[in-house]
Each structure stands twice: as structure tokens, then as C-alpha cells.
Design a protein around this motif. Structure first.
Motif, PDB file in Angstrom:
ATOM      1  N   ALA A   8       0.896  -1.171   0.000  1.00  0.00           N
ATOM      2  CA  ALA A   8       0.000   0.000   0.000  1.00  0.00           C
ATOM      3  C   ALA A   8       0.929   1.213   0.000  1.00  0.00           C
ATOM      4  O   ALA A   8       2.144   1.075  -0.189  1.00  0.00           O
ATOM      5  N   LYS A   9       0.395   2.397   0.159  1.00  0.00           N
ATOM      6  CA  LYS A   9       1.263   3.595   0.150  1.00  0.00           C
ATOM      7  C   LYS A   9       0.753   4.668   1.108  1.00  0.00           C
ATOM      8  O   LYS A   9      -0.440   4.703   1.447  1.00  0.00           O
ATOM      9  N   LEU A  10       1.700   5.528   1.522  1.00  0.00           N
ATOM     10  CA  LEU A  10       1.334   6.770   2.218  1.00  0.00           C
ATOM     11  C   LEU A  10       1.678   7.907   1.271  1.00  0.00           C
ATOM     12  O   LEU A  10       2.687   7.843   0.563  1.00  0.00           O
ATOM     13  N   ASN A  11       0.880   8.959   1.273  1.00  0.00           N
ATOM     14  CA  ASN A  11       1.240  10.177   0.530  1.00  0.00           C
ATOM     15  C   ASN A  11       1.893  11.125   1.528  1.00  0.00           C
ATOM     16  O   ASN A  11       1.210  11.672   2.391  1.00  0.00           O
ATOM     17  N   LEU A  12       3.218  11.305   1.417  1.00  0.00           N
ATOM     18  CA  LEU A  12       3.899  12.245   2.326  1.00  0.00           C
ATOM     19  C   LEU A  12       3.526  13.671   1.952  1.00  0.00           C
ATOM     20  O   LEU A  12       3.474  14.555   2.811  1.00  0.00           O
ATOM     21  N   GLY A  98      -7.553   5.662   1.646  1.00  0.00           N
ATOM     22  CA  GLY A  98      -6.501   6.535   1.100  1.00  0.00           C
ATOM     23  C   GLY A  98      -5.118   5.921   1.126  1.00  0.00           C
ATOM     24  O   GLY A  98      -4.120   6.611   0.931  1.00  0.00           O
ATOM     25  N   LEU A  99      -5.069   4.616   1.361  1.00  0.00           N
ATOM     26  CA  LEU A  99      -3.767   3.940   1.436  1.00  0.00           C
ATOM     27  C   LEU A  99      -3.458   3.154   0.161  1.00  0.00           C
ATOM     28  O   LEU A  99      -2.412   2.505   0.064  1.00  0.00           O
ATOM     29  N   GLY A 100      -4.367   3.212  -0.795  1.00  0.00           N
ATOM     30  CA  GLY A 100      -4.133   2.525  -2.072  1.00  0.00           C
ATOM     31  C   GLY A 100      -4.018   1.016  -1.914  1.00  0.00           C
ATOM     32  O   GLY A 100      -3.304   0.358  -2.678  1.00  0.00           O
ATOM     33  N   SER A 101      -4.726   0.456  -0.938  1.00  0.00           N
ATOM     34  CA  SER A 101      -4.545  -0.983  -0.699  1.00  0.00           C
ATOM     35  C   SER A 101      -5.148  -1.818  -1.829  1.00  0.00           C
ATOM     36  O   SER A 101      -4.601  -2.866  -2.196  1.00  0.00           O
ATOM     37  N   GLY A 102      -6.263  -1.333  -2.404  1.00  0.00           N
ATOM     38  CA  GLY A 102      -6.856  -2.053  -3.550  1.00  0.00           C
ATOM     39  C   GLY A 102      -5.911  -1.997  -4.746  1.00  0.00           C
ATOM     40  O   GLY A 102      -5.683  -3.006  -5.426  1.00  0.00           O
ATOM     41  N   SER A 103      -5.319  -0.828  -4.977  1.00  0.00           N
ATOM     42  CA  SER A 103      -4.345  -0.690  -6.067  1.00  0.00           C
ATOM     43  C   SER A 103      -3.146  -1.598  -5.813  1.00  0.00           C
ATOM     44  O   SER A 103      -2.569  -2.157  -6.749  1.00  0.00           O
ATOM     45  N   GLY A 104      -2.773  -1.742  -4.532  1.00  0.00           N
ATOM     46  CA  GLY A 104      -1.653  -2.632  -4.177  1.00  0.00           C
ATOM     47  C   GLY A 104      -1.987  -4.088  -4.471  1.00  0.00           C
ATOM     48  O   GLY A 104      -1.144  -4.848  -4.956  1.00  0.00           O
ATOM     49  N   GLY A 251      -3.473  10.314   0.943  1.00  0.00           N
ATOM     50  CA  GLY A 251      -4.372  10.362  -0.208  1.00  0.00           C
ATOM     51  C   GLY A 251      -5.539  11.290   0.059  1.00  0.00           C
ATOM     52  O   GLY A 251      -5.385  12.375   0.638  1.00  0.00           O
ATOM     53  N   SER A 252      -6.732  10.840  -0.302  1.00  0.00           N
ATOM     54  CA  SER A 252      -7.930  11.641  -0.087  1.00  0.00           C
ATOM     55  C   SER A 252      -8.622  11.222   1.210  1.00  0.00           C
ATOM     56  O   SER A 252      -9.811  11.401   1.358  1.00  0.00           O
ATOM     57  N   GLY A 253      -7.838  10.681   2.149  1.00  0.00           N
ATOM     58  CA  GLY A 253      -8.378  10.222   3.418  1.00  0.00           C
ATOM     59  C   GLY A 253      -9.017   8.845   3.226  1.00  0.00           C
ATOM     60  O   GLY A 253      -9.097   8.345   2.124  1.00  0.00           O
ATOM     61  N   SER A 254      -9.403   8.281   4.306  1.00  0.00           N
ATOM     62  CA  SER A 254      -9.518   8.791   5.639  1.00  0.00           C
ATOM     63  C   SER A 254      -8.283   8.564   6.530  1.00  0.00           C
ATOM     64  O   SER A 254      -8.193   9.187   7.598  1.00  0.00           O
TER      65      SER A 254
END
Ligand SMILES: C[C@](O)(CO)[C@H](O)COP(=O)(O)OP(=O)(O)OC[C@H]1O[C@@H](n2ccc(N)nc2=O)[C@H](O)[C@@H]1O
Ligand SMILES: Nc1ncnc2c1ncn2[C@@H]1O[C@H](COP(=O)(O)OP(=O)(O)OP(=O)(O)O)[C@@H](O)[C@H]1O
Length: 286
Positions: A8-12, A98-104, A251-254
């Protein structure tokens, strides 16, 4: 049967730059990979069994609408020879975090498909699945991205420290689509330049490398989310009390997160935050 851990990712940082004709938004963001975020198992079905089965545990996602089904459909549609599969997916985070886990999840499946077919998916093919799939499938630990999230501007951003990351997933979720609709109404972003947003992201990286305290990280979704949910203020105060260097919304939250130099401070902050009913999941990663 194969076990795969998807990222997944964090947006810094996250700055919106312009709205495109197709409704998507150009942005500039510093993506930090969260490796081994979710587990899935993949098993090839015997020849002759002409159906896929995708089961998800830990979050409600309609099986037919799972992004994994989309990946199989899209790549088979392009003529890739992919066997029928049985996939089981254990979600750590719900959609809308907002962690992009689905994209991951999608990125991990694409990598598996590339492995068994010996083919390489193009950036456009990954972007068609999700804007942040190309980064998540790339293997970079941290990168500054542009375009709609698919274009890597600065590869392999390096950090001197392995920060302890405290990640909170609140019980409320934010639809990415709806968040972008609100940002069009509430934030004046037109006219911003990619170079400026990229410099801002590099400044954040430099400050973190010097061990400097930054406080709230730049994210264009933050102010509307902080206004809508009083909890963020309390969570951020708790991060600061325990000595976090930087914190923000991903990302766009939450989800929100904090970076600590010392893992022990992240754990102490996490312990205090366990008292908040509004938080669904608390994760500390070194
Ligand atoms: C906002 C970010 O969290 C930043 O990391 C991601 O770029 C979102 O990535 P994602 O969830 O994979 O996005 P997608 O599944 O491709 O798009 C979901 C919806 O978000 C909006 N969207 C997404 C990305 C982008 N650059 N501009 C947009 O306007 C679109 O309305 C789209 O229909
Ligand atoms: N495997 C999956 N994991 C998570 N969401 C999935 C999955 N498959 C399909 N979805 C759908 O994708 C959408 C994810 O929404 P959204 O883009 O808001 O997610 P997010 O966690 O906020 O990620 P991002 O950081 O990419 O915005 C939801 O509608 C969800 O039902």
C-alpha cells in the motif's frame, strides 16, 4: 498454492494541479511504499475449470467488483494467456482509506501475471486499473509522482532513517471520487506548477533526512477533512505530544499517519490512541 504480500502507500505530500478533460486530476505527490500490507493466496485452477474465484476476508467488497477481477478481465481482454485462478484476499484496510490498498492488490496480481506469462505490462495498462498502480507495481520504496499519479518524476527517493510509521484508519471512510468532487468546489488549485509541488516534496524529504520537525505535511485534501472530522485534530495533538517529526492525511483520506524517529515513541502514541472509539485500526510499522 502461492502466498503473496501486496503493498500500500502513504502520501507524504499531495498537491492537486489541474483538472483534466476526462475528469481526472493532475497531481504531484511523494509516495512512500508500505510493503507486505495485505496477504493473498493465488492458486491456478486445473485446466478445464473455466471460472475464477475471488474471495475477500476482512472487508466488504462485492466479489465481481473486486479490482482483482478487473485485472484478470482487462489483461485477458488484451489476449494475455492467464489461467483460471482461485484467489483469497485478506484485507488489512477497508476501501476508502486513502492507502491505495486495492491498487496494491492489483499491482501484486499484475506482477504475478507478468511472471507466469513472461510479458511486461505497460504503464498505461497499469494506470487503466488504478492511478497509483504503476508506483505500487514498480518496487520503488519512495518516489515523487506526477500526471494522475502514474508518472514517476523522481525515482527512488532515499531516506537516511527508517522512520517508525504510525498509521490510523478511522471508522469513517472517504470515497476518492467524492473527495475530488469536493476539492473542485473548495480548493483553488488551477495555475499551480508541477515544479513547485515537486520542490515542496523534495524539501520535505530533505527536512526528514536532517531529522527536523515538520508538523503537518502538505495535502490539499487535509483542510476540508480536518474541518469535517474533529478527530484528526486530537490524533495530530497526540502524535506531536509523543515527538513525531511529521504527520498528515494519506491520499484523499480517511487514514492519517505520523513518522517517528524512535519506534518506542510511535508505540507510546499508539497506546494512547487506543482509547479513541473513532479509530478502527492502528498499525505501527518500522
Ligand atoms: C488520490 C490518490 O489517493 C493519491 O495517491 C490516488 O491517486 C487515488 O488513486 P486511485 O484510488 O487508484 O484512483 P482511481 O481508482 O484511478 O480513481 C478513483 C476516482 O478518483 C478520481 N481521481 C483519481 C486520481 C486522480 N489523479 N484524479 C482523480 O480525479 C476520479 O474521479 C476517479 O474516478
Ligand atoms: N481489492 C480491493 N481492495 C479495496 N478496494 C477495492 C478492491 N476491489 C475493488 N475495490 C473498490 O475500489 C474502491 C476503492 O476506493 P478508493 O479509491 O476510495 O480506495 P482507497 O483505499 O481510498 O485508495 P486510494 O488511496 O487509491 O484512494 C471502492 O469502491 C472498493 O469497493
Amino acid at each position: 498454492m502461492l502466498t503473496v504480500f501486496s503493498p500500500a502507500k502513504l502520501n507524504l505530500t499531495l498537491r492537486i494541479l489541474s483538472r483534466r478533460l476526462d475528469g481526472y486530476h493532475n497531481l504531484c505527490s511523494c509516495f512512500l511504499r508500505l510493503p507486505y500490507w495485505e496477504k493473498m493466496t493465488i492458486m491456478k485452477k486445473p485446466q478445464g475449470d473455466r471460472r475464477d474465484s475471488v474471495e475477500t476476508y476482512g472487508a466488504t467488497i462485492i466479489d465481481d467488483e473486486n479490482i482483482l477481477v478487473k485485472v484478470l478481465r482487462e489483461f485477458r481482454g488484451k489476449g494475455w494467456n492467464i489461467p483460471n485462478v482461485e484467489i483469497k484476499l485478506w484485507k488489512t484496510t477497508p476501501p476508502g482509506a486513502g492507502l491505495g490498498s486495492g491498487s496494491g492488490n492489483a499491482a501484486a496480481l499484475i506482477s504475478w501475471i507478468e511472471g507466469i506469462t513472461g510479458k511486461k505490462a505497460k504503464v498505461e495498462e497499469k494506470t487503466a486499473i488504478g492511478a497509483d498502480v504503476p508506483f505500487l507495481a514498480s518496487g520503488y520504496n519512495c518516489a515523487i509522482v506526477g500526471g494522475i499519479g502514474e508518472k514517476v518524476i523522481v525515482e527512488n527517493v532515499n531516506f537516511k532513517y527508517t522512520f517508525a510509521k504510525l498509521i490510523l484508519v478511522p471508522r469513517w471512510s472517504c470515497s476518492t471520487k467524492e473527495a475530488f468532487r469536493l476539492i473542485d468546489e473548495l480548493v483553488e488549485y488551477e495555475g499551480r506548477r508541477e515544479e513547485e509541488a515537486c520542490m515542496e516534496a523534495l524539501d520535505v524529504v530533505s527536512a526528514l533526512n536532517l531529522g527536523e520537525k515538520i508538523g503537518l505535511l502538505p495535502n490539499d485534501f487535509s483542510s476540508m477533512l480536518i474541518k469535517a472530522h474533529f478527530g484528526y485534530k486530537l490524533f495530530f495533538e497526540c502524535f506531536e505530544r509523543y515527538g513525531a517529526l511529521a504527520w498528515g492525511i494519506s491520499g484523499s483520506g480517511s487514514s492519517c499517519f505520523a513518522l517517528f524517529k524512535e519506534p518506542s515513541s510511535a508505540f507510546l502514541s499508539a497506546e494512547e490512541l487506543e482509547g479513541f472509539d473513532e479509530i478502527g485500526t492502528i498499525i505501527v510499522m518500522e
